[in-house]
Design a protein around this motif. Structure first.
Motif, PDB file in Angstrom:
ATOM      1  N   PHE A   1       1.036  52.835 -66.064  1.00 59.69           N
ATOM      2  CA  PHE A   1       2.046  51.813 -66.342  1.00 59.69           C
ATOM      3  C   PHE A   1       2.930  51.550 -65.127  1.00 59.69           C
ATOM      4  CE2 PHE A   1       2.029  52.959 -71.150  1.00 59.69           C
ATOM      5  CZ  PHE A   1       0.868  52.214 -71.305  1.00 59.69           C
ATOM      6  N   SER A   2       3.060  52.521 -64.246  1.00 58.36           N
ATOM      7  CA  SER A   2       3.900  52.337 -63.060  1.00 58.36           C
ATOM      8  C   SER A   2       3.238  51.457 -62.007  1.00 58.36           C
ATOM      9  CB  SER A   2       4.244  53.702 -62.444  1.00 58.36           C
ATOM     10  OG  SER A   2       3.099  54.304 -61.856  1.00 58.36           O
ATOM     11  N   LEU A   3       1.943  51.166 -62.166  1.00 69.33           N
ATOM     12  CA  LEU A   3       1.192  50.338 -61.209  1.00 69.33           C
ATOM     13  C   LEU A   3       1.268  48.887 -61.661  1.00 69.33           C
ATOM     14  CD1 LEU A   3      -1.909  52.703 -60.956  1.00 69.33           C
ATOM     15  CD2 LEU A   3       0.115  52.658 -59.462  1.00 69.33           C
ATOM     16  N   GLN A   4       2.217  48.150 -61.120  1.00 68.74           N
ATOM     17  CA  GLN A   4       2.510  46.813 -61.622  1.00 68.74           C
ATOM     18  C   GLN A   4       1.344  45.845 -61.433  1.00 68.74           C
ATOM     19  OE1 GLN A   4       6.342  45.320 -60.353  1.00 68.74           O
ATOM     20  NE2 GLN A   4       7.254  47.341 -60.368  1.00 68.74           N
ATOM     21  N   ASP A   5       0.679  45.890 -60.291  1.00 68.20           N
ATOM     22  CA  ASP A   5      -0.438  44.969 -60.062  1.00 68.20           C
ATOM     23  C   ASP A   5      -1.596  45.249 -61.026  1.00 68.20           C
ATOM     24  OD1 ASP A   5       0.810  43.611 -57.953  1.00 68.20           O
ATOM     25  OD2 ASP A   5       0.268  45.203 -56.552  1.00 68.20           O
ATOM     26  N   PHE A   6      -1.868  46.518 -61.240  1.00 68.42           N
ATOM     27  CA  PHE A   6      -2.920  46.891 -62.184  1.00 68.42           C
ATOM     28  C   PHE A   6      -2.597  46.400 -63.583  1.00 68.42           C
ATOM     29  CE2 PHE A   6      -4.243  50.125 -65.350  1.00 68.42           C
ATOM     30  CZ  PHE A   6      -5.617  49.880 -65.323  1.00 68.42           C
ATOM     31  N   MET A   7      -1.343  46.588 -64.022  1.00 70.11           N
ATOM     32  CA  MET A   7      -0.966  46.162 -65.367  1.00 70.11           C
ATOM     33  C   MET A   7      -0.995  44.636 -65.503  1.00 70.11           C
ATOM     34  SD  MET A   7      -0.764  48.814 -67.096  1.00 70.11           S
ATOM     35  CE  MET A   7      -0.401  47.848 -68.558  1.00 70.11           C
ATOM     36  N   GLU A   8      -0.705  43.908 -64.437  1.00 70.96           N
ATOM     37  CA  GLU A   8      -0.823  42.453 -64.494  1.00 70.96           C
ATOM     38  C   GLU A   8      -2.276  42.043 -64.717  1.00 70.96           C
ATOM     39  OE1 GLU A   8       0.867  40.731 -61.025  1.00 70.96           O
ATOM     40  OE2 GLU A   8       2.897  41.470 -61.435  1.00 70.96           O
ATOM     41  N   ASP A   9      -3.195  42.727 -64.037  1.00 72.60           N
ATOM     42  CA  ASP A   9      -4.618  42.447 -64.230  1.00 72.60           C
ATOM     43  C   ASP A   9      -5.058  42.777 -65.655  1.00 72.60           C
ATOM     44  OD1 ASP A   9      -4.872  41.584 -61.640  1.00 72.60           O
ATOM     45  OD2 ASP A   9      -5.551  43.513 -60.865  1.00 72.60           O
ATOM     46  N   VAL A  10      -4.546  43.874 -66.200  1.00 74.79           N
ATOM     47  CA  VAL A  10      -4.901  44.286 -67.564  1.00 74.79           C
ATOM     48  C   VAL A  10      -4.404  43.268 -68.578  1.00 74.79           C
ATOM     49  CG1 VAL A  10      -4.464  46.015 -69.356  1.00 74.79           C
ATOM     50  CG2 VAL A  10      -5.030  46.748 -67.034  1.00 74.79           C
ATOM     51  N   ARG A  11      -3.171  42.800 -68.409  1.00 75.19           N
ATOM     52  CA  ARG A  11      -2.598  41.847 -69.364  1.00 75.19           C
ATOM     53  C   ARG A  11      -3.369  40.517 -69.372  1.00 75.19           C
ATOM     54  NH1 ARG A  11       2.409  44.213 -67.795  1.00 75.19           N
ATOM     55  NH2 ARG A  11       2.625  42.755 -66.059  1.00 75.19           N
ATOM     56  N   ARG A  12      -3.991  40.173 -68.278  1.00 77.17           N
ATOM     57  CA  ARG A  12      -4.730  38.908 -68.233  1.00 77.17           C
ATOM     58  C   ARG A  12      -6.022  38.966 -69.038  1.00 77.17           C
ATOM     59  NH1 ARG A  12      -2.816  37.978 -62.844  1.00 77.17           N
ATOM     60  NH2 ARG A  12      -4.402  39.369 -62.028  1.00 77.17           N
ATOM     61  N   GLU A  13      -6.548  40.172 -69.247  1.00 74.42           N
ATOM     62  CA  GLU A  13      -7.846  40.309 -69.912  1.00 74.42           C
ATOM     63  C   GLU A  13      -7.661  40.696 -71.372  1.00 74.42           C
ATOM     64  OE1 GLU A  13     -10.097  39.104 -68.204  1.00 74.42           O
ATOM     65  OE2 GLU A  13      -9.041  39.174 -66.292  1.00 74.42           O
ATOM     66  N   GLU A  14      -7.066  39.808 -72.159  1.00 72.66           N
ATOM     67  CA  GLU A  14      -6.805  40.091 -73.567  1.00 72.66           C
ATOM     68  C   GLU A  14      -8.069  40.062 -74.419  1.00 72.66           C
ATOM     69  OE1 GLU A  14      -3.831  37.444 -74.939  1.00 72.66           O
ATOM     70  OE2 GLU A  14      -2.204  38.370 -73.778  1.00 72.66           O
ATOM     71  N   SER A  15      -9.173  39.549 -73.875  1.00 69.50           N
ATOM     72  CA  SER A  15     -10.424  39.522 -74.638  1.00 69.50           C
ATOM     73  C   SER A  15     -11.005  40.920 -74.803  1.00 69.50           C
ATOM     74  CB  SER A  15     -11.445  38.614 -73.937  1.00 69.50           C
ATOM     75  OG  SER A  15     -10.938  37.309 -73.800  1.00 69.50           O
ATOM     76  N   SER A  16     -10.608  41.838 -73.945  1.00 66.26           N
ATOM     77  CA  SER A  16     -11.059  43.226 -74.049  1.00 66.26           C
ATOM     78  C   SER A  16     -10.189  43.973 -75.046  1.00 66.26           C
ATOM     79  CB  SER A  16     -10.995  43.909 -72.674  1.00 66.26           C
ATOM     80  OG  SER A  16     -11.080  45.308 -72.800  1.00 66.26           O
ATOM     81  N   ARG A  17     -10.799  44.576 -76.048  1.00 64.16           N
ATOM     82  CA  ARG A  17     -10.040  45.302 -77.066  1.00 64.16           C
ATOM     83  C   ARG A  17      -9.275  46.467 -76.455  1.00 64.16           C
ATOM     84  NH1 ARG A  17     -12.937  48.817 -81.725  1.00 64.16           N
ATOM     85  NH2 ARG A  17     -13.591  49.867 -79.806  1.00 64.16           N
ATOM     86  N   LEU A  18      -9.926  47.201 -75.549  1.00 63.37           N
ATOM     87  CA  LEU A  18      -9.291  48.363 -74.945  1.00 63.37           C
ATOM     88  C   LEU A  18      -8.124  47.950 -74.052  1.00 63.37           C
ATOM     89  CD1 LEU A  18      -9.312  51.406 -74.515  1.00 63.37           C
ATOM     90  CD2 LEU A  18     -10.968  51.071 -72.670  1.00 63.37           C
ATOM     91  N   MET A  19      -8.344  46.947 -73.220  1.00 65.49           N
ATOM     92  CA  MET A  19      -7.279  46.518 -72.308  1.00 65.49           C
ATOM     93  C   MET A  19      -6.138  45.846 -73.059  1.00 65.49           C
ATOM     94  SD  MET A  19      -9.168  45.358 -68.785  1.00 65.49           S
ATOM     95  CE  MET A  19     -10.766  44.858 -69.410  1.00 65.49           C
ATOM     96  N   LYS A  20      -6.449  45.158 -74.145  1.00 64.91           N
ATOM     97  CA  LYS A  20      -5.390  44.561 -74.957  1.00 64.91           C
ATOM     98  C   LYS A  20      -4.511  45.645 -75.560  1.00 64.91           C
ATOM     99  CE  LYS A  20      -4.567  41.468 -78.876  1.00 64.91           C
ATOM    100  NZ  LYS A  20      -5.180  40.644 -79.944  1.00 64.91           N
ATOM    101  N   CYS A  21      -5.114  46.739 -76.005  1.00 65.88           N
ATOM    102  CA  CYS A  21      -4.351  47.846 -76.585  1.00 65.88           C
ATOM    103  C   CYS A  21      -3.459  48.491 -75.527  1.00 65.88           C
ATOM    104  CB  CYS A  21      -5.312  48.878 -77.183  1.00 65.88           C
ATOM    105  SG  CYS A  21      -4.487  50.251 -78.014  1.00 65.88           S
ATOM    106  N   VAL A  22      -3.990  48.673 -74.308  1.00 62.95           N
ATOM    107  CA  VAL A  22      -3.194  49.249 -73.221  1.00 62.95           C
ATOM    108  C   VAL A  22      -2.019  48.339 -72.879  1.00 62.95           C
ATOM    109  CG1 VAL A  22      -3.212  49.903 -70.786  1.00 62.95           C
ATOM    110  CG2 VAL A  22      -5.119  50.555 -72.261  1.00 62.95           C
ATOM    111  N   ALA A  23      -2.264  47.034 -72.831  1.00 58.10           N
ATOM    112  CA  ALA A  23      -1.206  46.076 -72.516  1.00 58.10           C
ATOM    113  C   ALA A  23      -0.122  46.064 -73.601  1.00 58.10           C
ATOM    114  CB  ALA A  23      -1.800  44.685 -72.339  1.00 58.10           C
TER     115      ALA A  23
END
Length: 447
Positions: free
Chosen positions: A126-148
């Motif tokens: 969560f402290s990696l802001q660029d990584f979390m921005e990439d994760v939030r963009r991929e809401e079609s992924s169930r796993l990444m949506k849960c992390v976001a």
């Protein structure tokens, strides 16, 4: 607050007048002309009434009124306004500090029975802001949506919502890795590898789906890098090249040394026994070099190893952790983020590129962010410096029993300690000193 305002702005009573200077005192006091400048009852009537103060919602607003009153008034009335203004200012500062404390204390995650390994790993991500921005963009992924969603839910005070999201995430991970089904203690590095592997798998499916926006895998864009191994026969000089992709490096501890020493040991040339395809000799030397650099470098410190009795033990050797780490001596990449001027057309591509090579080097996220980094990051060529962002530590002397915590920094350099639901402020100096013998995972971001 209303009581303070009433005390501040009510006109003096007869009792107050009884305490005013006598005729003898007046001989030493200002003249009648000077006294005429003191506030009269009419002036006091102009001060805010109790009803006026009732309309003011905050201490800050009342402080502003006290400043105005102090400017208009002199003598005992002015001194009273000054004292009350100082009091209100101190109280306002305390309230602001308390509000800031409430902001970070709600960022903790509940421990659902031996899940500190999961909480600590997630807080580091969560402290990696660029990584979390990439994760939030991929809401079609169930796993990444849960992390976001879990990342967003940290700021809410509802522990139930965080608990539900943690259960959903754990269930999603355990569906493909049965080791995480129960409530046994697990290794934080193994969980990180499994989580990133599943993100990549879901990403590969999404990348081939029709009707979706161009997909950029957050794991590939932020963590992956290429390592080139060159095996050279000691007899005939025949060389074999092998390129592999990694998302972290596992380095041995150098007792009394530093992380730089551990990296130097990892990249040191070594001999291996293998048959040469040309001269059939049995000895070769292996050289390793980074051909691309990740945006986030994850280092696992090998604190768990087997002793001479083949028993798994924990090493508590002290290792100096540098706040800034350079990969200059271990990489063939020659450019930097600052050399990146035009977005690459292929997914996950970025600069720098190794000399004479076509493959990408520093991994960037979505293509539209390559230009952003070319404007904000610029290093002298070849330095390749990384800034320490997070330290994940294993507390305890035993392999089978212990506790994981995570300490993370934001882009302003403010550090927080995450211990499940407990969140405290800390600083870089304390982290480097206290975690020298228990740090397990180090997260470095490209500067």
């Amino acid at each position: 607050m209303r009581l303070f305002s009433l005390l501040c702005f009510c006109p003096p009573t007869l009792a107050d007048c009884a305490e005013q200077p006598t005729l003898t005192d007046c001989a030493e006091q200002p003249t009648l002309t000077d006294c005429a400048e003191q506030p009269t009852l009419a002036d006091c009537a102009e001060q805010p009434t109790l009803a006026d103060c009732a309309e003011q919602p905050t201490l800050t607003d009342c402080a502003e009124r006290l400043v105005t009153a102090e400017v208009k008034a002199t003598g005992w009335f002015g001194r009273l306004c000054y004292s009350l203004k100082k009091f209100v200012k101190e109280r306002t500062g305390e309230d602001e500090t308390q509000n800031k404390r409430l902001v970070y204390t709600v960022l903790g995650l509940p421990n659902l029975r031996n899940m500190c390994y999961m909480n600590a790993t997630l807080q580091s991500l969560f402290s990696l802001q660029d990584f979390m921005e990439d994760v939030r963009r991929e809401e079609s992924s169930r796993l990444m949506k849960c992390v976001a969603e879990l990342h967003a839910a940290r700021r809410c005070g509802s522990s139930n919502k965080k608990t539900d999201l943690l259960k959903t995430l754990k269930k999603s991970v355990s569906e493909n890795c049965r080791d995480f089904c129960g409530h046994e203690q697990q290794d934080a590095h193994e969980f990180l590898n499994v989580l990133m592997s599943q993100m990549k798998e879901e990403g590969s499916i999404l990348s081939t789906a029709d009707g979706l926006h161009p997909y950029t895998c957050p794991v590939e864009a932020n963590f992956e890098f290429d390592l080139l191994s060159c095996r050279t026969c000691l007899s005939c000089g025949e060389t074999v090249h092998k390129m592999e992709s990694y998302n972290s490096l596992s380095v041995d501890l150098v007792s009394g040394g530093s992380v730089e020493d551990s990296l130097a040991l990892y990249f040191m040339d070594y001999e291996v026994e293998c048959q040469c395809s040309v001269c059939f000799a049995q000895l070769a030397i292996v050289e390793q070099k980074l051909q691309s650099l990740p945006r986030v470098l994850v280092l696992q410190l090998k604190r768990f190893t087997f002793n001479s009795k083949l028993t798994l033990v924990k090493l508590q050797d002290t290792l100096e952790i540098p706040p800034v780490l350079s990969l200059q001596d271990h990489s063939d990449a020659t450019a930097t983020y600052g050399d990146c001027h035009e977005p690459s057309s292929s997914k996950g591509d970025a600069v720098p590129t190794a000399a004479g090579k076509k493959q990408s080097s520093v991994k960037c996220g979505a293509e539209d962010r390559v230009e952003q980094y070319s404007c904000t990051v610029n290093q002298p060529a070849g330095r390749h410096e990384y800034r320490l962002t997070s330290v994940l530590s294993h507390i305890g002397a035993s392999v089978r029993h212990g506790h994981y915590i995570s300490e993370c920094a934001d882009r302003d350099g403010n550090w927080l300690l995450f211990d499940d639901e407990t969140v405290k402020q800390t600083d870089l100096e304390s982290v480097l000193c206290q975690r020298a013998s228990c740090a397990y995972l180090l997260f470095y971001e490209y500067r």
